[in-house]
Enzyme design. Structure first.
Site, PDB file in Angstrom:
ATOM      1  N   ASP A 175      -3.045   7.374   8.850  1.00 26.57           N
ATOM      2  CA  ASP A 175      -3.881   6.427   9.575  1.00 26.57           C
ATOM      3  C   ASP A 175      -2.992   5.515  10.413  1.00 26.57           C
ATOM      4  O   ASP A 175      -1.883   5.906  10.782  1.00 26.57           O
ATOM      5  CB  ASP A 175      -4.787   5.644   8.616  1.00 26.57           C
ATOM      6  CG  ASP A 175      -4.003   4.771   7.620  1.00 26.57           C
ATOM      7  OD1 ASP A 175      -2.764   4.650   7.760  1.00 26.57           O
ATOM      8  OD2 ASP A 175      -4.632   4.210   6.706  1.00 26.57           O
ATOM      9  N   HIS A 225      -0.024   4.223   7.522  1.00 26.26           N
ATOM     10  CA  HIS A 225       0.484   4.905   6.340  1.00 26.26           C
ATOM     11  C   HIS A 225       0.880   6.345   6.625  1.00 26.26           C
ATOM     12  O   HIS A 225       0.107   7.096   7.225  1.00 26.26           O
ATOM     13  CB  HIS A 225      -0.577   4.877   5.243  1.00 26.26           C
ATOM     14  CG  HIS A 225      -1.048   3.502   4.913  1.00 26.26           C
ATOM     15  ND1 HIS A 225      -2.212   2.980   5.426  1.00 26.26           N
ATOM     16  CD2 HIS A 225      -0.485   2.528   4.161  1.00 26.26           C
ATOM     17  CE1 HIS A 225      -2.359   1.741   4.992  1.00 26.26           C
ATOM     18  NE2 HIS A 225      -1.326   1.440   4.217  1.00 26.26           N
ATOM     19  N   SER A 246       0.792  -1.226   0.000  1.00 28.08           N
ATOM     20  CA  SER A 246       0.000   0.000   0.000  1.00 28.08           C
ATOM     21  C   SER A 246       0.823   1.274   0.000  1.00 28.08           C
ATOM     22  O   SER A 246       0.291   2.351  -0.252  1.00 28.08           O
ATOM     23  CB  SER A 246      -0.929   0.029   1.212  1.00 28.08           C
ATOM     24  OG  SER A 246      -0.198  -0.153   2.403  1.00 28.08           O
TER      25      SER A 246
END
Length: 347
Positions: A322, A325, A44
């Protein structure tokens, strides 16, 4: 992301994307060297939306993700705005946004200038990807193989396609989820040293697969300081939200083994160039000295956590967006030095 698994996963990352630039539009990097494209693979940190249409909860295509993106749109990027793959693509003078290969609206015009294959939550270990129903890294290579066939049709000849592939930078981010999910939750019986060795071996296999398909310039990212991510700090019982030294030691061990392997690969893969991308220390420096770069919070994410059910007003003041990340501001802060190193080592 699968927030229902937060307490057991600690974090989830998506590895991912690699961009390409057609030789006729290649950008100057250093001296006479050019970069034709950027390809991103992995998790991600690089995924720009490949999970959007997968049957998985590990995705970021909903509010408040993308709140600071152009138009305030949640594109599948796990951040408040652009993510690391976008910023690297811009820094290499390729383009400002790296599109996801699995985006149904992907244009053929984007193929020669680079696409992303990364998948949120993915890893080098097949168990990591299967747990969440995301695209395992070797399957990302299958997507890349399919991409090459499409590229041949777009640029018109194998020779032009080969020029794109050989002059592209291949950006790889893998290992974050393997260590944070598969290893930390006891899904493997390896010691941390043995598991790190296995991850390095799988990275080596990935690089060789791409090399055999024409790749020559590799930017291979180490893991983040996993023990300092908000998800790791906020596990039950950690009321002081301190970094987990044990988790960080495992991440640091893997990074050192990975860097050493890359130093040896140029002797075994003729014509290939490698740059180890240190994500661990630059982010740890932001965490340990946030005020120097204008940050005020290093322990909590701006959004999407029990400690921040309502998103913060200014994500630029937070090191993390978050539970796992970095914010766009964090990427922008650490990227300039990394971009210069990529230009120098991959020229």
């Amino acid at each position: 992301m699968n927030f229902s698994l937060l307490s057991t996963m600690l974090l989830a990352f998506a590895l991912s994307s690699v961009c390409l630039f057609i030789a006729g539009h290649a950008q100057q990097v250093s001296g006479n060297a050019t970069v034709s494209a950027l390809f991103a693979f992995g998790d991600s940190i690089l995924d720009t939306g490949n999970n959007n249409n997968l049957r998985t909860q590990s995705k970021c295509n909903f509010f408040p993700y993308g709140r600071d993106f152009t138009g305030g749109k949640a594109t599948g990027r796990c951040g408040n705005g652009r993510i690391f793959s976008d910023i690297i693509a811009e820094g290499l003078s390729i383009k400002t946004l790296l599109p996801a290969y699995r985006d149904p609206n992907l244009s053929n015009n984007d193929l020669p200038t680079g696409v992303c294959f990364a998948s949120v939550g993915s890893g080098l270990d097949e168990r990591t990807a299967k747990l969440q129903g995301v695209v395992w890294v070797p399957d990302q290579v299958k997507d890349f193989n399919e991409y090459v066939t499409k590229l041949n049709g777009v640029v018109g000849s194998q020779e032009k396609s080969n020029a794109v592939l050989s002059n592209a930078v291949y950006l790889i981010s893998a290992g974050n989820n393997d260590l944070a999910i598969t290893f930390s939750t006891g899904r493997t019986r390896y010691t941390i040293s043995a598991y790190a060795d296995l991850l390095v071996t799988w990275t080596d296999n990935l690089i060789k697969s791409l090399y055999d398909m024409g790749a020559r310039k590799f930017g291979v990212m180490g893991t983040l300081p996993l023990g300092c991510l908000p998800g790791a700090r906020n596990v039950a019982g950690n009321y002081l939200k301190i970094c987990s030294n044990l988790v960080n030691q495992g991440a640091d061990l893997f990074n050192k083994k990975l860097s050493e392997k890359l130093n040896n690969l140029e002797t075994t893969l003729p014509g290939a160039k490698f740059a180890y991308v240190d994500m661990y220390n630059p982010l740890l420096n932001l965490i340990n000295n946030p005020q120097a770069s204008g940050f005020i919070d290093v322990a909590d994410g701006c959004c999407c956590m029990p400690t921040s059910p309502v998103p913060c007003l200014d994500a630029a003041r937070y090191v993390f967006w978050d539970f796992a990340h970095p914010s766009e501001k964090s990427y922008q802060t650490i990227a300039p030095k990394i971009i210069e190193e990529l230009k120098e080592k991959l020229a």
